[in-house]
Design a protein around this motif. Sequence first.
Motif, PDB file in Angstrom:
ATOM      1  N   SER A  75       0.842  -1.191   0.000  1.00 38.23           N
ATOM      2  CA  SER A  75       0.000   0.000   0.000  1.00 38.23           C
ATOM      3  C   SER A  75       0.877   1.240   0.000  1.00 38.23           C
ATOM      4  O   SER A  75       2.088   1.158   0.169  1.00 38.23           O
ATOM      5  CB  SER A  75      -0.934  -0.009   1.209  1.00 38.23           C
ATOM      6  N   LEU A  77       0.769   5.876   0.595  1.00 39.80           N
ATOM      7  CA  LEU A  77       0.095   7.122   0.915  1.00 39.80           C
ATOM      8  C   LEU A  77       0.282   8.045  -0.279  1.00 39.80           C
ATOM      9  O   LEU A  77       1.403   8.279  -0.713  1.00 39.80           O
ATOM     10  CB  LEU A  77       0.696   7.745   2.174  1.00 39.80           C
ATOM     11  N   SER A 103      -9.362   2.337  -0.783  1.00 38.26           N
ATOM     12  CA  SER A 103      -8.742   3.625  -0.487  1.00 38.26           C
ATOM     13  C   SER A 103      -9.371   4.189   0.785  1.00 38.26           C
ATOM     14  O   SER A 103     -10.495   3.855   1.132  1.00 38.26           O
ATOM     15  CB  SER A 103      -8.930   4.604  -1.645  1.00 38.26           C
ATOM     16  N   VAL A 106      -7.027  10.065   4.391  1.00 31.75           N
ATOM     17  CA  VAL A 106      -6.195  10.298   5.560  1.00 31.75           C
ATOM     18  C   VAL A 106      -6.304  11.742   6.017  1.00 31.75           C
ATOM     19  O   VAL A 106      -6.446  12.025   7.195  1.00 31.75           O
ATOM     20  CB  VAL A 106      -4.717   9.935   5.253  1.00 31.75           C
ATOM     21  N   TYR A 116      -4.968  13.570   0.979  1.00 31.79           N
ATOM     22  CA  TYR A 116      -4.030  12.480   1.191  1.00 31.79           C
ATOM     23  C   TYR A 116      -4.841  11.206   1.351  1.00 31.79           C
ATOM     24  O   TYR A 116      -5.744  11.144   2.174  1.00 31.79           O
ATOM     25  CB  TYR A 116      -3.172  12.734   2.434  1.00 31.79           C
ATOM     26  N   HIS A 118      -4.829   6.824   1.544  1.00 33.57           N
ATOM     27  CA  HIS A 118      -4.147   5.543   1.675  1.00 33.57           C
ATOM     28  C   HIS A 118      -4.682   4.658   0.559  1.00 33.57           C
ATOM     29  O   HIS A 118      -5.892   4.450   0.451  1.00 33.57           O
ATOM     30  CB  HIS A 118      -4.426   4.918   3.038  1.00 33.57           C
TER      31      HIS A 118
END
Length: 162
Positions: A75, A77, A103, A106, A116, A118
């Motif tokens: 994964s 960021l 997804s 964040v 942002y 993940h």
Amino acid sequence: MWVLLWGAVSPTIVVGGVLASVLVITVFPFPRAPWTWVIRPWPTLVLALRFLWDLVRASVEVSWFSLRPAGAPPSALLRVQLRTRSELIMTITSELVCLVPGSLLVELEPEEGAIYLHVMDAHTPERLAAFHQSVLEQEKRVVKAFAPREERDAVCGQEVRT
């Protein structure tokens, strides 16, 4: 809610609840929202259908990741710079993106216009680039469906004329 508080239903209680709610709304009005938006039926339908397609496709993909013998993919960021500065459009875009499995939102930075995320499937740079592009396309669909004309033209360019 008023009827539940009184624990009984009668014409006096219902009318009293309506009068109390009108009084509260008149004395304590909600502040006006700092944004404007419109609803365009065709782009909204396209947005909804594409969201449902993404939801089904990603659900199958995440299910496969959980069942396959190789285990979960790496994964990452990811920072996505959105083109709009409208907090409402950024929030709708972020919610639609993170409601799709795979997804997770964040952070949302409205001052910078960035989100942002993940991302679950980041095993190649191409997959990250494809996800980044899909977020920008989702933003464009949201802008076409809900943004005022000036913002829509600024984000989508000259391709839209209605």
